[in-house]
Design a protein around this motif. Sequence first.
Motif, mmCIF file in Angstrom:
data_model
loop_
_atom_site.group_PDB
_atom_site.id
_atom_site.type_symbol
_atom_site.label_atom_id
_atom_site.label_comp_id
_atom_site.label_asym_id
_atom_site.label_seq_id
_atom_site.Cartn_x
_atom_site.Cartn_y
_atom_site.Cartn_z
ATOM 1 N N ASN A 14 -70.843 31.753 19.965
ATOM 2 C CA ASN A 14 -71.328 32.933 20.694
ATOM 3 C C ASN A 14 -72.121 33.828 19.749
ATOM 4 O O ASN A 14 -71.908 35.032 19.673
ATOM 5 N N HIS A 48 -76.621 33.014 30.496
ATOM 6 C CA HIS A 48 -75.939 33.217 29.222
ATOM 7 C C HIS A 48 -76.249 34.555 28.559
ATOM 8 O O HIS A 48 -75.480 35.008 27.711
ATOM 9 N N TRP A 49 -77.391 35.163 28.919
ATOM 10 C CA TRP A 49 -77.764 36.435 28.272
ATOM 11 C C TRP A 49 -78.780 37.136 29.136
ATOM 12 O O TRP A 49 -79.740 36.514 29.624
ATOM 13 N N ASP A 67 -74.063 40.210 20.186
ATOM 14 C CA ASP A 67 -72.680 40.640 20.023
ATOM 15 C C ASP A 67 -72.646 42.158 20.138
ATOM 16 O O ASP A 67 -73.180 42.870 19.270
ATOM 17 N N THR A 82 -73.308 38.791 32.378
ATOM 18 C CA THR A 82 -73.759 37.408 32.521
ATOM 19 C C THR A 82 -72.792 36.654 33.426
ATOM 20 O O THR A 82 -71.846 37.240 33.960
ATOM 21 N N PHE A 84 -70.593 34.807 32.428
ATOM 22 C CA PHE A 84 -69.284 34.832 31.787
ATOM 23 C C PHE A 84 -68.460 36.004 32.303
ATOM 24 O O PHE A 84 -67.279 36.113 32.022
ATOM 25 N N TYR A 89 -74.175 38.138 24.676
ATOM 26 C CA TYR A 89 -74.581 36.737 24.624
ATOM 27 C C TYR A 89 -73.373 35.817 24.675
ATOM 28 O O TYR A 89 -72.385 36.020 23.964
ATOM 29 N N GLY A 90 -73.470 34.785 25.501
ATOM 30 C CA GLY A 90 -72.481 33.717 25.545
ATOM 31 C C GLY A 90 -73.159 32.421 25.183
ATOM 32 O O GLY A 90 -74.105 32.000 25.853
#
Length: 145
Positions: A14, A48-49, A67, A82, A84, A89-90
Amino acid sequence: MQRFLTGSGGGAQNISPALKWSGAPAKTKSFALTVYDPDAPTGSGFWHWIVFNIPANVTSLPKNAGDLKANLMPQGAVQSRTDFGVSGYGGPCPPVGKHRYFFKLYALDAVLPELKHPAKAALEKAMRGHIIGQSELIGVYQRNR
């Protein structure tokens, strides 16, 4: 508009990769960045972002800017929720097989207002009519087991 986005680093953790761009249109007021995996087995891909309101004078993001705790994102930039279920960010962690990750950078002629429901659909609606350029970088990640 020319292709103007490049990136390196990050991998399957990540940790967002360092990104650099140039050649944005003269009337750019802000940038938005999205990272999308169309190959995720969800039926609609996986985000993801999602970042918007990156200031127009910014031409790069350092490694790990995604992060939230690292505080590396430029002032004013907003990292949105996201797939997630959280902001930031993932990294890639797909099931076995090859997945493409589309990094899209949008040059906008506006700074976007605060979004009530910050996610990809809200961002797309807010960007409508304000995209004056865009670029794409496609990364591929393969998991063998």
